[in-house]
Design a protein around this motif. Sequence first.
Motif, short mmCIF file in Angstrom:
data_model
loop_
_atom_site.label_atom_id
_atom_site.label_comp_id
_atom_site.label_asym_id
_atom_site.label_seq_id
_atom_site.Cartn_x
_atom_site.Cartn_y
_atom_site.Cartn_z
N ARG A 151 -33.83 -14.01 -29.60
CA ARG A 151 -34.30 -12.65 -29.83
C ARG A 151 -33.33 -11.63 -29.24
NH1 ARG A 151 -39.40 -9.98 -30.61
NH2 ARG A 151 -38.93 -7.89 -29.88
N ILE A 152 -32.85 -11.94 -28.03
CA ILE A 152 -32.06 -10.95 -27.29
C ILE A 152 -30.68 -10.71 -27.90
CG2 ILE A 152 -33.26 -11.34 -25.11
CD1 ILE A 152 -31.03 -13.16 -24.21
N TYR A 153 -30.21 -11.62 -28.76
CA TYR A 153 -28.91 -11.41 -29.42
C TYR A 153 -29.08 -11.13 -30.92
CZ TYR A 153 -26.93 -13.34 -25.13
OH TYR A 153 -26.58 -13.56 -23.83
N ASP A 154 -30.33 -10.93 -31.35
CA ASP A 154 -30.59 -10.77 -32.78
C ASP A 154 -30.21 -9.36 -33.23
OD1 ASP A 154 -31.52 -10.61 -35.34
OD2 ASP A 154 -33.51 -11.46 -34.91
N GLU A 155 -29.12 -9.27 -34.00
CA GLU A 155 -28.62 -7.94 -34.38
C GLU A 155 -29.46 -7.30 -35.47
OE1 GLU A 155 -24.43 -8.25 -35.06
OE2 GLU A 155 -24.06 -8.70 -32.95
N LEU A 157 -32.54 -6.83 -35.05
CA LEU A 157 -33.55 -6.07 -34.31
C LEU A 157 -32.92 -4.79 -33.76
CD1 LEU A 157 -35.20 -8.88 -32.13
CD2 LEU A 157 -36.26 -7.70 -34.04
N GLU A 161 -35.22 -3.45 -28.84
CA GLU A 161 -36.13 -4.60 -28.92
C GLU A 161 -35.43 -5.91 -28.63
OE1 GLU A 161 -38.51 -4.71 -32.46
OE2 GLU A 161 -38.93 -2.56 -32.34
N ARG A 162 -34.14 -5.87 -28.28
CA ARG A 162 -33.42 -7.11 -27.98
C ARG A 162 -33.69 -7.53 -26.53
NH1 ARG A 162 -27.79 -5.33 -30.83
NH2 ARG A 162 -28.75 -4.73 -32.82
N LYS A 163 -34.96 -7.77 -26.29
CA LYS A 163 -35.44 -8.17 -24.97
C LYS A 163 -36.40 -9.33 -25.15
CE LYS A 163 -35.47 -3.51 -23.01
NZ LYS A 163 -36.34 -2.38 -22.69
#
Lengths: 230, 308
Positions: A151-155, A157, A161-163
């Motif tokens: 999730r945290i590296y999902d571009e 998003l 919200e990349r947390k």
Amino acid sequence: MTMTTKPVAETLARQLALVIDLDVCVGCHACVTSCKQWNTSGAAGPLADERAYGANPSGTFFNRVQTFEAGTFPDTDTIHFPKSCLHCEDPPCVPVCPTGASYKRAEDGIVLVDYDKCIGCKYCSWACPYGARELDEERKVMTKCTLCVDRIYDESLPVAERKPACVMACPTGARLFGDVKDPNSEVSKAIRERGGYALMPEWETHPANQYLPRRTASAPTRDSKDDCGP
Amino acid sequence: MNPAMSVVIFTTLCGAAQGLVVTLAVLVLGGALDASNATVNSGLVLAGVMLLASLAASFLHLGRPERAWRAVMMWRTSWLSREVIVLPLFTATVGLWWLTQALGHFVPLLPVICVLVSVLLWYCTAMVYMCIRFLQEWAHPLTLINYTLIGLSSGLILSGALLALIGPQGVAVQVAPFALVITIVAWIARALSLRRNRTIRHASTLQSAIGVRARDIKQISMGMSAGSFNTREFFHPASRAVLKNIKWGFIVLGFAVPAVLVAWFLVSHDRSAWLIAFPLQYLGLLCERWFFFAQARHPQNLYYQVVS
């Protein structure tokens, strides 16, 4: 495909972690349910739920909130205490893994399990003093918090919200997320200014996740009687 | 810890097989037994069967046994991985010794290698438990001493039983003093670890576990209503009374009874003493190993004190 057993560097340049503010946590379990929702819906497959509607439901969770009471009545503090993998800087669970399924990423310090390599021997869970790992009773592999690495590296998003899902869900802002090696990050500042501490420091695992103390619990000299109204 | 029967059976069976092979090797190398003796042959076959059975038991502990081969990968860092490599290696050297013997050749180097690999295997097995520093009941050299001595003791008594069945009787008489001394020394070492564990001061407290300095802390909720992996894997279900009975069970059956029976054999030369001693001792050692796991208090248990 072979993973070499390169020893983890003494200190990584970057170490992502959670900082949990015990002064703000209200024990609502939103982080627990959002964690479960996100991680049960991911590419790695659902987290087990056994007897979900039975008398004794059990299941895999990466994050739990416990509640403790400190002090003696009437001077008591109720402490809601969320706990997930602490992504130790010197994780004792990693070197004991016989297959190399457990590893710590050099680029961001996240401790992960490769579910395709895990043989479900549970030895890593014995080697974690915090009980942060749970064997998934359906997949029969060891599971744990991934800091929502998917999730945290999902571009796709929005940046905000990349947390990790738990951080997004917390209604009181008790969960901070960032790089504890960057002295200017929100988490580093919080640790510095609020006296952030590690769990079970006696085992020198150097947990990356840290906790911010209760302001009331850390001031035991206050005269509580003066605070009470008539 | 919640003892897993697969691991209890694996470690006791494997330890006895190691002790048996070491005893046979010493008897053959020392000239007490001829290498082509029927007891050596059947002893090696029995050890091979026990080793394969213990390997099978260890597979039962895995969630994904079909991937077990992967466990050899991390020998550079993991004692479990090293154990996984050395166990088949030991089984193979025992098999090779048996095979060369069956083909009519005696290679004196093979029993020597068997002894060395057996010592290595005891070391690896004990280190699997000793190396976890916060399982303080295990993280002590007594773990290695106990695994080795208990394996030797049960192996000596098993070889005594074999000699009683197949012969020669004279060798059983030669084995008996060693079996008696090793069993008593193993008993003393185990008693020392029991004494150490009785007064052990755990480094972790509820205060250090949650980082709150208050003297009185009690858990109100552990965050789930009906248990989890954490409550199943790290807590044994036995009551205090059962635990105590198991402890006395292994002291009596695992050490006292076999020592008395071997002493009785020395006095009376009654072969049946060996044949009774081994099964009783093995039962006792199953209790011993169960207790070894059950007595270890994992620091994660501090987080799970109240079910609600």
